[in-house]
Design a protein around this motif. Structure first.
Motif, mmCIF file in Angstrom:
data_model
loop_
_atom_site.group_PDB
_atom_site.id
_atom_site.type_symbol
_atom_site.label_atom_id
_atom_site.label_comp_id
_atom_site.label_asym_id
_atom_site.label_seq_id
_atom_site.Cartn_x
_atom_site.Cartn_y
_atom_site.Cartn_z
ATOM 1 N N ARG A 1 32.579 44.054 39.693
ATOM 2 C CA ARG A 1 33.559 43.359 40.417
ATOM 3 C C ARG A 1 32.974 42.007 40.979
ATOM 4 O O ARG A 1 31.922 41.967 41.844
ATOM 5 C CB ARG A 1 34.099 44.228 41.541
ATOM 6 C CG ARG A 1 34.806 45.336 40.991
ATOM 7 C CD ARG A 1 34.942 46.271 42.358
ATOM 8 N NE ARG A 1 35.728 47.577 41.449
ATOM 9 C CZ ARG A 1 35.993 48.462 42.109
ATOM 10 N NH1 ARG A 1 36.031 48.440 43.417
ATOM 11 N NH2 ARG A 1 36.785 49.525 41.750
ATOM 12 N N ILE A 2 33.144 40.991 40.608
ATOM 13 C CA ILE A 2 32.647 39.589 40.787
ATOM 14 C C ILE A 2 33.471 38.886 41.790
ATOM 15 O O ILE A 2 34.777 38.558 41.359
ATOM 16 C CB ILE A 2 32.245 38.858 39.362
ATOM 17 C CG1 ILE A 2 31.271 39.805 38.374
ATOM 18 C CG2 ILE A 2 31.700 37.442 39.810
ATOM 19 C CD1 ILE A 2 31.331 39.231 36.962
ATOM 20 N N PRO A 3 32.937 38.411 42.907
ATOM 21 C CA PRO A 3 33.581 37.554 43.657
ATOM 22 C C PRO A 3 34.111 36.242 43.118
ATOM 23 O O PRO A 3 33.286 35.573 42.736
ATOM 24 C CB PRO A 3 32.853 37.171 45.064
ATOM 25 C CG PRO A 3 31.771 38.459 45.182
ATOM 26 C CD PRO A 3 31.603 38.715 43.449
ATOM 27 N N LEU A 4 35.615 36.087 43.073
ATOM 28 C CA LEU A 4 35.816 34.540 42.522
ATOM 29 C C LEU A 4 35.429 33.592 43.042
ATOM 30 O O LEU A 4 35.292 32.315 42.516
ATOM 31 C CB LEU A 4 37.422 34.920 41.972
ATOM 32 C CG LEU A 4 37.918 35.387 41.008
ATOM 33 C CD1 LEU A 4 39.431 35.707 41.169
ATOM 34 C CD2 LEU A 4 37.773 34.722 39.832
ATOM 35 N N ALA A 5 35.156 33.654 44.376
ATOM 36 C CA ALA A 5 34.556 32.544 45.023
ATOM 37 C C ALA A 5 33.106 32.144 44.435
ATOM 38 O O ALA A 5 33.001 31.050 44.557
ATOM 39 C CB ALA A 5 34.341 32.945 46.526
ATOM 40 N N GLU A 6 32.486 32.870 43.723
ATOM 41 C CA GLU A 6 31.132 32.671 43.354
ATOM 42 C C GLU A 6 31.459 31.631 42.129
ATOM 43 O O GLU A 6 30.612 30.931 41.699
ATOM 44 C CB GLU A 6 30.511 33.800 42.739
ATOM 45 C CG GLU A 6 29.827 34.456 44.029
ATOM 46 C CD GLU A 6 28.696 35.248 43.776
ATOM 47 O OE1 GLU A 6 27.967 34.964 42.742
ATOM 48 O OE2 GLU A 6 28.589 36.577 44.581
ATOM 49 N N LEU A 7 32.798 31.836 41.584
ATOM 50 C CA LEU A 7 33.044 30.968 40.270
ATOM 51 C C LEU A 7 33.582 29.703 40.750
ATOM 52 O O LEU A 7 33.256 28.548 40.110
ATOM 53 C CB LEU A 7 33.916 31.941 39.294
ATOM 54 C CG LEU A 7 33.477 33.019 38.379
ATOM 55 C CD1 LEU A 7 34.206 34.153 38.378
ATOM 56 C CD2 LEU A 7 32.846 32.457 37.221
ATOM 57 N N THR A 8 34.683 29.877 41.543
ATOM 58 C CA THR A 8 35.066 28.529 42.121
ATOM 59 C C THR A 8 34.266 27.568 42.690
ATOM 60 O O THR A 8 34.650 26.191 42.826
ATOM 61 C CB THR A 8 36.523 28.800 42.840
ATOM 62 O OG1 THR A 8 36.147 29.831 43.819
ATOM 63 C CG2 THR A 8 37.591 29.624 42.086
ATOM 64 N N ARG B 1 38.551 38.978 43.086
ATOM 65 C CA ARG B 1 37.543 39.487 42.619
ATOM 66 C C ARG B 1 37.778 39.590 40.916
ATOM 67 O O ARG B 1 38.995 39.946 40.647
ATOM 68 C CB ARG B 1 36.908 40.633 42.939
ATOM 69 C CG ARG B 1 36.336 40.713 44.307
ATOM 70 C CD ARG B 1 36.424 41.980 45.131
ATOM 71 N NE ARG B 1 37.865 42.032 45.586
ATOM 72 C CZ ARG B 1 38.592 43.095 45.632
ATOM 73 N NH1 ARG B 1 38.103 44.179 45.616
ATOM 74 N NH2 ARG B 1 40.018 43.059 45.906
ATOM 75 N N LEU B 2 36.940 39.122 40.181
ATOM 76 C CA LEU B 2 36.797 39.383 38.714
ATOM 77 C C LEU B 2 36.480 40.643 38.391
ATOM 78 O O LEU B 2 35.517 40.999 38.525
ATOM 79 C CB LEU B 2 36.035 38.255 37.973
ATOM 80 C CG LEU B 2 36.074 38.219 36.525
ATOM 81 C CD1 LEU B 2 37.553 37.822 35.672
ATOM 82 C CD2 LEU B 2 34.948 37.176 36.091
ATOM 83 N N VAL C 1 45.215 43.540 36.676
ATOM 84 C CA VAL C 1 45.813 43.638 35.470
ATOM 85 C C VAL C 1 45.005 42.801 34.185
ATOM 86 O O VAL C 1 44.618 41.908 34.427
ATOM 87 C CB VAL C 1 47.155 42.854 35.467
ATOM 88 C CG1 VAL C 1 47.910 42.580 34.171
ATOM 89 C CG2 VAL C 1 48.107 43.601 36.571
ATOM 90 N N PRO C 2 44.667 43.714 33.413
ATOM 91 C CA PRO C 2 43.696 43.389 32.224
ATOM 92 C C PRO C 2 44.395 42.262 31.581
ATOM 93 O O PRO C 2 45.686 42.403 31.166
ATOM 94 C CB PRO C 2 43.379 44.206 31.213
ATOM 95 C CG PRO C 2 44.394 45.379 31.557
ATOM 96 C CD PRO C 2 45.149 45.324 33.168
ATOM 97 N N PRO D 1 43.325 42.479 42.701
ATOM 98 C CA PRO D 1 44.348 41.718 43.943
ATOM 99 C C PRO D 1 43.402 41.735 45.362
ATOM 100 O O PRO D 1 42.762 43.085 45.469
ATOM 101 C CB PRO D 1 45.534 42.726 44.040
ATOM 102 C CG PRO D 1 45.717 43.009 42.471
ATOM 103 C CD PRO D 1 44.295 43.154 42.096
ATOM 104 N N ALA D 2 43.681 40.987 46.373
ATOM 105 C CA ALA D 2 43.109 40.958 47.294
ATOM 106 C C ALA D 2 43.202 42.172 48.309
ATOM 107 O O ALA D 2 42.323 42.434 49.121
ATOM 108 C CB ALA D 2 43.112 39.724 48.250
#
Lengths: 336, 336
Positions: free
Chosen positions: A40-47, B52-53, B90-91, B154-155
């Motif tokens: 589970r990778i925080p999307l904030a690290e990508l954006t 999160r990814l 959702v994949p 989802p958050a």
């Protein structure tokens, strides 16, 4: 001698032990540590790094597992990292899937895993999720690895082969075919002296050295199919032709010798740590200078140009042009 | 009969043809279509769905390639999709890496690829990047597939086994061991009648039917290692014990018969389309009702509880509790 058994892939205690004592320990990082079915990778690290996610995968089936300059584990990290890095993204997260043959020496697996961990760590990448399967003896040859990789593409980078125009030039970052020549020399026991090590390397630092420069149209790393393969991809995507200059192709003498001996062409030989960059002609000197100022790009050179006339051609040593077909098949199976 | 040759994996024309005529055509989508070394996914599509990814991978080596209820291609899409979906995401995007044995019938590959495409398409997933390797005859058994998958969590969803508390309960979404029993019956030619099809399925719709409900602590799909494997993972991550009730385990008669015949336990058998949900006790009735209202969750039932006393135990038909060890090895190699 400790070896892999079918139990190491069956979801029971033996598999848990292998995962816990080898993989989790070697790849140690917080994302892997949660031990859910997914990282589970925080999307904030990508954006924070870009606006598009670069996502790529490769399976590695190279034979032999160990070769001068690397092994299948190092290759599995470098190869997928490079497929991400040539988008302009910094590769950050990797998955890995092992397919192990029953009877594989545990010491071999440990050495491969240790190389993966060291290569990833040296370039700021984390192996965050994985899978292990074991198949009965004879159902696979020793060890196959799949890696998938992720990174964010900076919003100001839009490299792509469809942007290539007639008048652009092609730059390669180093000598051609080192990886292919190493594997061929080793596997066919040619015993040719002076054959270089595989160029297997993570290209991120070299790409970072040029990424701010203007005029870059497209970037690839030359793997299976060599520089000729990339030239054909560039030609197909852009609708242009590519003319390579044999006199300008950087090839080490031992690789040239091996090619002459076997009637092969270095442009078709695999690399695992060489960039091919298509750029505006006016931008090329600055790009080559930036590449050369990095240890991995010392032999960078301008090797071809993009022309309106379709097809890929090679200008030979005496100035004669000939069409360079994409070979139906490369000489070497299991090169990567 | 058209078969896979080494040329199909060597970076030359034959490989380009295979990619263009089979993979790109079957998996058709704009992200795959750009034909760069990596897929480029707009991060806005991820941040619109979560914070999160979720990233996961599995390799598939199942033998035989085709079985009642599916094949290795369908399995490779379902299995990785489910590892993403149990995070609450959702994949959406998948990579695929093929390792093909020289001599594999092209028709077999086409059928597998077509199943992958259909399964992905039916659930809104796109196969956006891939790789093909061919190894010489005997170096792999027919066909292995790796998939990696992505989706945004989802958050408001934070499921994880570390949230499980004593007093919680365990819910399974359907009958146990259908996949394992199918493969065992087929491969060992047991000829037992009435053995169900594999439960191989994408669980996203079933998870979406419960995801808004309060009280869910953790979710897994029961694959290798079965429900017992998940119970051991939940126990290890939470520091609690798990008590399963044999009388409440949903097992189809033919699967129960096969287990009795061979002295195996259905709790250790693999599924490929069954959820195990840990939830607060008070929340369980609503979760079970929501599962049952979906065709994939008709047999959902409460099957165990979380207790303070460590270990995994099974309460037998006469109320006697016994410790359920994680088997050192599962009975079946190449189950997935």
């Amino acid at each position: 001698m400790k070896t892999i058994t079918l139990a190491h892939g069956n979801g029971g205690q033996a598999m848990q032990q292998l995962i816990g004592e080898l993989f989790i320990r070697a790849f140690d990082n917080p994302l892997l540590g949660i031990q859910e079915d997914q990282a589970r990778i925080p999307l904030a690290e990508l954006t924070a790094c870009g606006d598009r996610l670069a996502f790529s995968t490769d399976s590695y089936v190279i034979d032999p597992l160990f070769f001068p300059g690397g092994n299948i584990g190092k290759l599995a990290v470098c190869g997928t990292a490079n497929d991400i890095a040539v988008s302009g993204a910094v590769p950050r997260w990797l998955s890995c899937g092992f397919i192990l043959e029953e009877g594989l020496e545990m010491a071999v697996l440990e050495q491969v895993v240790s190389s993966m961990a060291a290569t990833a760590h040296a370039h700021g990448m984390a192996i965050v999720t994985g899978d292990t399967k074991v198949v009965p003896r004879g159902a696979a040859d020793k060890l196959f690895i799949n890696t998938a990789g992720l990174g964010a593409i900076p919003a100001d980078i839009h490299w792509g082969a469809q942007h290539i125009r007639a008048g652009d030039v092609l730059i390669v970052s180093g000598t051609l075919g080192d990886h292919g020549a190493t594997i061929l020399n080793l596997r066919e026991q040619l015993g040719i002296e002076g054959v270089p090590e595989s160029d297997c390397a993570v290209l991120t630092p070299l790409i970072q050295a040029v990424r701010h420069l203007p005029g870059i149209r497209a970037m690839r790393d030359a793997t299976r199919g060599g520089v000729n393969g990339v030239a054909h991809e560039f030609a197909a995507s852009s609708g242009c032709g590519i003319e390579l200059d044999e006199r300008a192709l950087p090839v080490k003498p031992a690789v040239r010798g091996l090619c002459e001996l076997l009637g092969l062409e270095a442009v078709n030989f695999a690399n695992e740590g060489r960039l091919v960059i298509a750029a505006e002609r006016a931008a090329a000197p600055a790009i080559i200078e930036a590449l050369r100022s990095h240890p991995m790009g010392r032999d960078a050179t301008l090797t071809g140009e993009v022309v309106a006339r379709k097809g890929v051609r090679l200008t030979g040593l005496y100035g004669v042009k000939r069409t360079l077909e994409l070979p139906f098949s490369e000489p070497l199976p299991r090169i990567c």
